[in-house]
Design an enzyme around this catalytic site. Structure first.
Site, short mmCIF file in Angstrom:
data_model
loop_
_atom_site.label_atom_id
_atom_site.label_comp_id
_atom_site.label_asym_id
_atom_site.label_seq_id
_atom_site.Cartn_x
_atom_site.Cartn_y
_atom_site.Cartn_z
CB SER A 1 0.99 60.67 50.03
OG SER A 1 0.03 60.00 49.26
CE LYS B 1 -2.26 59.24 51.77
NZ LYS B 1 -1.75 58.08 50.99
CE1 TYR C 1 -5.90 61.58 51.86
CE2 TYR C 1 -7.03 61.39 49.76
CZ TYR C 1 -5.96 61.08 50.57
OH TYR C 1 -4.95 60.28 50.11
CE1 TYR D 1 1.99 56.66 48.46
CE2 TYR D 1 3.93 57.30 47.22
CZ TYR D 1 2.69 57.60 47.76
OH TYR D 1 2.18 58.86 47.60
CB VAL E 1 1.66 60.94 43.40
CG1 VAL E 1 1.50 59.52 43.84
CG2 VAL E 1 0.46 61.79 43.75
#
Lengths: 331, 331, 331, 331
Positions: D77, D80, D204, D256, D274
């Site tokens: 992540s 991102k 992605y 998160y 993660v």
């Protein structure tokens, strides 16, 4: 099954039926230990979880009763059906259906979320709390006693006596039901309520606290099964259209989050309450001739040990058994 | 109403009924302009919004048909009932009810939200897309054609001919239905699917694309009304328990978000599809003797102009009218 | 930009800054017509939508004020920051953080849904109503006036005078805010409230109704910017840890559903109220030397015409402009 | 604390800092047993849960590294943030902010529900999966490799070498991430995606699978802390506005469902993945002179044992400790 019986719908077969029902009640009484008595209102916790009773009244008046038949209990959510019927009689069906929808909600009976999430124009149906409280706000009358009067009158017409308020339960509900007050204020803000919130909640808590027996529920169920007519006189107690809508709502939304499963496994319009009562209306059916109660019947059940969906656990299983044995399903 | 008719359930009254139905179809055809043809699948947009037709087939075989009776259309969501029935027949009822619940959802048919929000153990019911796709994954067979075979066989047994796939609709669905793929992948992740997703979706899109007429739907409805038995031979086509569950689901969840209103105003198990078709099953009733079809009937409707809930707008109104006139309600 | 200024942080540059701010206020005053005065509390509707004013107070005491600077208005949601600070001071930070979370909610400030949907263990944060009402229930004191006393004392310490309650606004809130009562009863049922609901709501409505001016807000912002210390004496008015948490909450949740956009475009901790007030805290920055207020400043804004997210529409645009011109972002 | 250090920001103090950090890493390594290695992608489960490492790089280039510093891991992540930066650079900030919002969502990172429930016009923010996949669809280029090229180029500019794809992780993600495909198809249906879904998901999954070390993350953090400029040359690598927005998003949505708590307890922009990596950007601060890294620093952490919110459990505690000791908070 019992054989050699020409016509189940006569008094002479009553004793045969009685035997069966006694057996079944004895069997399902053991199931009460799978459930628990309602705890959300303190006074309801005093019920005996082992109790189980059923009363079945046919169109002809034939009655089969078994188990704990004499214990009084309060209507609780069963009153939602009665107050909706009365509101429809007082205000008209289309007036009511403009204010409360008739769709199953898929949410818990005491949900506020679905009102907010769906930005609903009206509560999903009159059998969830938001809908029932809205109905109580529409009943005519400035005080809760005025609003309850037509409910008492209707019940008196059906039962032959005027039932009473269990004051202890009423006060317990009134003082402990914070969620219903939350729902009430939410409805007030969204403009769904038609009258003063305190009077509305007082009405709602009182209607939930009316005390009945399983015979009473069976009589109510029988009148609904008979499309609102008195079984003896044929007189209209509830207009047929309203009795029908009540049965639709009971079938689609009457057993909380287990309504679909109850419809699937039992297949009859029924409404439960957290006190452990269930009222069921079995309309006349065209079925094998060896079945009893083909002219329809009303059923009252009491079993305060509740399953995880809030319905009488043994009561539901008993109803399911009887409905399958005697082919009560409307489908 | 029509008078002097001793028994509505004979062929001789057919012409009387025909007159009425012709009038009603003519009247409700004007209502098609209140709706719009489905647009989510491009090819469905080619339907003529003015079309309206109905076919009613009684237990005796008496048939009343009116309006646009010959136009073929695809099953769409109506196939969800068929595939659930077939899956129950292939896998057993308890197996299926462990994998798909039978509760109304209160959410849109194509919702993913309710799966995530409620952290459900299984989809709410087999008539929402999530449930129907799960059912398609449980049908036995490695390819979609293998899985569809028992569906075709059941339909052939009911219809007397093997219906065909509308390839253009199938390809249109397959290529455009992104939401169903989203649901499929969601189900795959949660472990609800029992088999390969692509085969499952292919099966689902194909079952939606099977082409029928209103006579076909009426025949399907009649078999359901007759508890799964062939009306002529009495042979069991669908086990009674499964036919009953199918009717429960149709009543509680069959008309998308308007299921509760349809149950209230019409009161018969029915399932609609976005192509504009509706199948309805009217079980035998105990009603006034002057009513037709008291032995039950099946109804097929086609009217591609849809209301805002996705049901044929004129079709629903026509059904409501007929159900009220002829007292079709099961309640 | 203005040139030739050796040190922006001195009083001698005040007149330069004043010119700019006067221009900007004049420019953004036109934007007030894009918004509307709050209507949910009747008395708030009396505000003049054209009003716009700003007050900026630096660490040195340098003050730049422009526009409608003298109009008193009520704290409304800005009070949520104050009451959370006071509750942390009275009860301890860890006690409070066990009872109210510090996560942005993604839902409307007055949502009940997120409490029910997520089955939360505590309200998402103290700046949504559910969290703020919970905080009001934790403030020590048996009456609302007892609970408000430490709030008044803190404000008096910061402002140099004891602000007053706007009784008319308080009564208007108390009598009209049904949603907050709904939230209150919901919290009561879930056990989040630590004290009597009526006293809690009275406290909440009163804290919202404390009357201030933009100078007051600027002083509050300056103390927060200065990590809780008095800018003159260095005395600790608010413990540093608590001042920091307050600024975090303001940045992540301070501007209702537009908090993320405000952080992105403006980048400073700020809290708005539906009366049209905004308090902002600009911590000391390491930036180009030609920028003013690098030692930090507090800002008070008043502009009762609100945008669709409930924030002063011209106020936000004015703050954005100034923050960009003078590089106020903490990022 | 350490005393007698005139200027923390010089190399000569490095050994003092090193001692501290070594102690802290040793202490928090024990906390790794409170977490668990990610299981949703099979290959991630191979990580050693006891690993913990940190790298801190100051503006001057001073570096403090401790623990397991050499283990490569994938961005997950964290990518991102990079892809959002690159998309802003390629497409423009306003183009991007029209397609992805910048609001915290209050829902799980992989939620579809919030898209459906709020009928959003755009995904809540680019750091939840729905937003990140939307961003991947906006990157220019017909193939995933074309789209990844500017990401690789940016990373190469920051890191001084071109990082590589971990093919095994990529294939594992591609083959197992059903939820992301569900999200992708949902986005496709709602029209949020700007290009082919398969290429988008490939992009992605690949960006998530780029392999880095904690030094790499520290360098990325340092460039963000330095408003996008190379610390040595002062050259703009990322436009300042974009670097600022990235930091805002990291602070409000980077950890998160624990983003608010991280902001409260740590107070610096950071993003976790993660795989157990965390990148943090500490902007220059005006703080007590005895603190190190007041010119800002970048931090890379690796600790694959995750807490229940999906962040490195020991990593977060280590960061919290350091941030408090060295007063890293931006508030």
């Amino acid at each position: 099954m019992v054989q050699g019986i020409a016509n189940w719908n006569t008094g002479q077969t009553q004793e045969w039926l009685q035997q069966y029902v006694d057996d079944w009640v004895a069997f399902y009484r053991k199931h009460t230990s799978d459930g628990e008595v309602a705890s959300y209102i303190p006074v309801l916790q005093q019920a005996d979880p082992d109790d189980l009773g059923i009363s079945i009244i046919g169109k002809s008046g034939m009655t089969v009763r078994s188990g704990d038949t004499e214990i009084p209990f309060t209507l609780q959510s069963i009153s939602k059906v009665i107050s909706f019927i009365v509101a429809c009689m007082e205000r008209g069906v289309s007036y009511m259906l403009n204010r409360v929808d008739v769709e199953p909600s898929g949410e818990a009976f005491n949900s506020i979320m679905h009102l907010e999430m769906h930005q609903v124009e009206k509560p999903f149906n009159p059998l969830i709390n938001a809908g029932a409280i809205t109905v109580s706000s529409i009943l005519p009358g400035k005080t809760s006693d005025h609003r309850l009067e037509p409910i008492y009158l209707l019940l008196e017409q059906i039962l032959g006596y005027r039932p009473e308020l269990n004051v202890e339960v009423y006060e317990s509900e009134r003082d402990s039901s914070m969620r219903n007050r939350a729902i009430g204020y939410y409805l007030l803000e969204t403009g769904f309520l038609e009258s003063d919130l305190n009077v509305t909640l007082e009405t709602y808590f009182k209607q939930c606290s009316i005390e009945v027996t399983i015979d009473d529920l069976a009589r109510i169920g029988m009148v609904l099964a008979n499309d609102g007519m008195d079984t003896k006189t044929g007189e209209e107690i509830i207009p047929r259209q309203i009795a029908r809508i009540a049965k639709v709502l009971m079938l689609t939304c009457g057993m909380y989050d287990a309504s679909g499963k109850f419809a699937t496994y039992v297949g009859i319009p029924a409404k439960s309450g957290v006190s452990g009562g269930i009222v069921a209306a079995v309309p006349p059916r065209v079925r094998e001739e060896t079945m009893p109660f083909t002219d329809g019947c009303g059923i009252g059940v009491y079993g305060p040990a509740l399953g995880d969906k809030g319905n009488s656990i043994a009561g539901i299983r008993l109803l399911r058994h009887i409905a399958n044995q005697w082919d009560f399903s409307i489908f």
